[in-house]
Design a protein around this motif. Structure first.
Motif, PDB file in Angstrom:
ATOM      1  N   ASP A 163      43.008  48.070  38.871  1.00 16.43           N
ATOM      2  CA  ASP A 163      42.388  49.035  38.100  1.00 16.43           C
ATOM      3  C   ASP A 163      42.996  49.641  36.868  1.00 16.43           C
ATOM      4  O   ASP A 163      42.452  49.744  35.998  1.00 16.43           O
ATOM      5  CB  ASP A 163      42.277  50.405  39.414  1.00 16.43           C
ATOM      6  CG  ASP A 163      41.095  50.258  40.234  1.00 16.43           C
ATOM      7  OD1 ASP A 163      40.060  49.692  40.039  1.00 16.43           O
ATOM      8  OD2 ASP A 163      41.415  50.709  41.466  1.00 16.43           O
ATOM      9  N   ARG A 164      44.186  49.470  37.086  1.00 13.77           N
ATOM     10  CA  ARG A 164      45.223  49.967  35.611  1.00 13.77           C
ATOM     11  C   ARG A 164      45.040  48.946  34.557  1.00 13.77           C
ATOM     12  O   ARG A 164      44.842  49.115  33.305  1.00 13.77           O
ATOM     13  CB  ARG A 164      46.473  50.036  35.988  1.00 13.77           C
ATOM     14  CG  ARG A 164      47.516  50.642  34.907  1.00 13.77           C
ATOM     15  CD  ARG A 164      48.743  50.474  35.180  1.00 13.77           C
ATOM     16  NE  ARG A 164      49.391  49.360  35.209  1.00 13.77           N
ATOM     17  CZ  ARG A 164      49.815  48.217  34.470  1.00 13.77           C
ATOM     18  NH1 ARG A 164      49.770  48.880  33.023  1.00 13.77           N
ATOM     19  NH2 ARG A 164      50.313  47.096  34.704  1.00 13.77           N
ATOM     20  N   LEU A 165      44.604  47.499  34.968  1.00  9.64           N
ATOM     21  CA  LEU A 165      44.559  46.659  33.834  1.00  9.64           C
ATOM     22  C   LEU A 165      43.334  46.289  33.475  1.00  9.64           C
ATOM     23  O   LEU A 165      42.968  45.469  32.594  1.00  9.64           O
ATOM     24  CB  LEU A 165      45.075  45.192  34.668  1.00  9.64           C
ATOM     25  CG  LEU A 165      46.827  45.426  34.812  1.00  9.64           C
ATOM     26  CD1 LEU A 165      47.251  44.089  35.929  1.00  9.64           C
ATOM     27  CD2 LEU A 165      47.409  45.448  33.489  1.00  9.64           C
ATOM     28  N   LEU A 166      42.113  46.741  34.029  1.00  7.07           N
ATOM     29  CA  LEU A 166      40.594  46.186  33.800  1.00  7.07           C
ATOM     30  C   LEU A 166      39.722  47.632  33.971  1.00  7.07           C
ATOM     31  O   LEU A 166      39.872  48.150  34.987  1.00  7.07           O
ATOM     32  CB  LEU A 166      40.263  45.000  34.928  1.00  7.07           C
ATOM     33  CG  LEU A 166      38.878  44.638  34.425  1.00  7.07           C
ATOM     34  CD1 LEU A 166      38.930  43.980  33.155  1.00  7.07           C
ATOM     35  CD2 LEU A 166      38.513  43.613  35.601  1.00  7.07           C
TER      36      LEU A 166
ATOM     37  N   ARG B 253      41.205  37.682  33.229  1.00  9.09           N
ATOM     38  CA  ARG B 253      41.548  38.838  32.437  1.00  9.09           C
ATOM     39  C   ARG B 253      42.498  39.851  32.896  1.00  9.09           C
ATOM     40  O   ARG B 253      43.444  40.197  32.290  1.00  9.09           O
ATOM     41  CB  ARG B 253      40.230  39.779  32.310  1.00  9.09           C
ATOM     42  CG  ARG B 253      40.298  40.924  31.327  1.00  9.09           C
ATOM     43  CD  ARG B 253      40.314  40.480  29.973  1.00  9.09           C
ATOM     44  NE  ARG B 253      40.146  41.587  28.919  1.00  9.09           N
ATOM     45  CZ  ARG B 253      40.244  41.374  27.731  1.00  9.09           C
ATOM     46  NH1 ARG B 253      40.489  40.451  27.200  1.00  9.09           N
ATOM     47  NH2 ARG B 253      40.101  42.662  27.027  1.00  9.09           N
ATOM     48  N   VAL B 254      42.498  40.075  34.211  1.00  8.79           N
ATOM     49  CA  VAL B 254      43.803  40.688  34.892  1.00  8.79           C
ATOM     50  C   VAL B 254      45.072  40.170  34.845  1.00  8.79           C
ATOM     51  O   VAL B 254      46.025  40.721  34.523  1.00  8.79           O
ATOM     52  CB  VAL B 254      43.311  41.075  36.225  1.00  8.79           C
ATOM     53  CG1 VAL B 254      44.485  41.636  37.002  1.00  8.79           C
ATOM     54  CG2 VAL B 254      42.078  41.899  36.425  1.00  8.79           C
ATOM     55  N   TYR B 255      44.917  38.761  35.120  1.00  6.63           N
ATOM     56  CA  TYR B 255      46.134  38.014  35.104  1.00  6.63           C
ATOM     57  C   TYR B 255      46.845  38.038  33.669  1.00  6.63           C
ATOM     58  O   TYR B 255      48.158  38.283  33.556  1.00  6.63           O
ATOM     59  CB  TYR B 255      45.895  36.495  35.618  1.00  6.63           C
ATOM     60  CG  TYR B 255      47.019  35.827  35.507  1.00  6.63           C
ATOM     61  CD1 TYR B 255      48.089  35.754  36.192  1.00  6.63           C
ATOM     62  CD2 TYR B 255      47.095  34.757  34.311  1.00  6.63           C
ATOM     63  CE1 TYR B 255      49.318  34.830  36.017  1.00  6.63           C
ATOM     64  CE2 TYR B 255      48.362  33.862  34.046  1.00  6.63           C
ATOM     65  CZ  TYR B 255      49.230  33.897  35.112  1.00  6.63           C
ATOM     66  OH  TYR B 255      50.255  33.318  34.969  1.00  6.63           O
ATOM     67  N   GLU B 256      46.066  37.716  32.693  1.00  4.97           N
ATOM     68  CA  GLU B 256      46.735  37.854  31.596  1.00  4.97           C
ATOM     69  C   GLU B 256      46.996  39.378  30.632  1.00  4.97           C
ATOM     70  O   GLU B 256      48.133  39.143  30.118  1.00  4.97           O
ATOM     71  CB  GLU B 256      45.562  37.269  30.285  1.00  4.97           C
ATOM     72  CG  GLU B 256      45.513  35.616  30.649  1.00  4.97           C
ATOM     73  CD  GLU B 256      44.212  35.140  29.568  1.00  4.97           C
ATOM     74  OE1 GLU B 256      43.608  35.472  28.900  1.00  4.97           O
ATOM     75  OE2 GLU B 256      44.250  33.856  29.823  1.00  4.97           O
TER      76      GLU B 256
END
Length: 326
Positions: free
Chosen positions: A14-17, A301-304
């Motif tokens: 949730d924080r990253l996307l 997207r989240v991983y990067e």
């Protein structure tokens, strides 16, 4: 050197996307030329009287990633996890709790269906269903349409009343509980269905002839939301994946059985994003049954984002925490 496996829980996802980022990211990836787009695997599904087990994967060799999401649903609860791999080295890159990832993916895919098939000035919507995915679908719709009024239907009076009040407060728009499906869909520009209905409840006679329907629920065998006359009336039917939708959607399987030429009226979402002119005026349907490519694109997207961030995401194993998945 093999990179450390990044383990992310739902709070980190949730924080990253954000939802807006998810919509933009999916639109770019799914609308790219087929040679560069991610390729989905056929969905695997096992069912038993009290539950179901799913697996949905994809590979994206032009970007160097592959991944698979697996989840279980039972009457006692649900769990989901996503595994991300490196297609060049064959290594495991990440293990994510997938509740938030799935919620964002479902909301973003629904938003893309509306964005691609509904006039941009559409301000009225009917939301049929108030379960775990309903709020995400409304958020997705509000992200791409200038909504001013939403009617909400659920077969349970208490559910539709409390849900409508909560959504009105959250989104700052008029959200009205409707006493029947017919009342909910009367004269609206778009309808979103997000239920686990076992029998169709949406009829063509209750709909505007130019309405658009996002059919986001009823993804298990035997489940159905749309009456056969709704599907027959559709000028355009768009799906996230043609083969998977014709196999897993009861509504579309019925239409294909009744009309062997029906498959010729079904278009994949990626094609519509690349060439919006394929959508014909009139009643239209976007049917989503889940697409592994969408989960993969958002997982990448989240991983990067995590890899570029300063926080250390390599120490917490998300499989030790609890989450629920639709």
């Amino acid at each position: 050197m093999t990179p450390a496996v990044r383990c992310l829980d739902d709070a980190e996802v949730d924080r990253l996307l954000t939802l807006d980022d998810a919509v933009t990211t999916l639109r770019r990836a799914l609308g790219s030329e087929p040679a560069m787009a991610p390729v989905s695997m056929p969905k695997a599904l096992g069912t038993w009287p009290d539950g179901s087990l799913h697996a949905l994967g994809a590979h994206w060799t032009s970007s160097g990633y592959a991944g698979v999401k697996t989840w279980i649903n039972t009457s006692a609860g649900a769990q989901s996890v996503y595994c991300l791999f490196d297609t060049a080295a064959g290594g495991l890159l990440g293990i994510f709790r997938a509740r938030s990832l799935g919620r964002l993916r479902t909301a973003a895919v629904g938003a893309l269906g509306l964005q691609a098939m509904v006039p941009a000035d559409t301000g009225t919507l009917a939301l049929l269903g108030t379960g775990r995915q309903a709020r995400a679908q409304l958020a997705g719709a509000a992200a791409v349409l200038p909504l001013t009024r939403v009617r909400v239907w659920s077969p349970t009076t208490e559910h539709r009343t409390s849900f409508s009040a909560a959504m009105a407060d959250e989104f700052g728009i008029e959200v009205i509980p409707a006493g029947s499906v017919a009342d909910a869909v009367r004269d609206v520009g778009a309808v979103v269905t997000v239920t686990r209905a076992r029998a169709p409840f949406l009829r063509a006679a209750d709909l505007r002839p130019d309405v658009h329907i996002n059919a986001m629920g009823a993804i298990l065998p035997g489940a159905a939301e749309l009456d056969a006359d709704v599907v027959r009336s559709a000028r355009s039917v768009v799906v996230d994946d043609v083969a998977s939708a014709l196999e897993n959607s009861t509504e579309l399987r019925t239409a294909l059985r009744d009309d062997p030429g029906f498959s010729g009226r079904v278009s994949p979402l990626g094609e519509v994003l690349r060439a919006p002119g394929v959508v014909r005026p009139g009643l239209t349907i976007f049917k989503s049954v889940g697409l592994g490519a969408c989960d993969l694109v958002l997982a990448v997207r989240v991983y990067e984002a995590a890899r570029l961030g300063a926080a250390d995401h390599t120490r917490t194993d998300p499989t030790t925490t609890q989450a629920q998945e639709k």
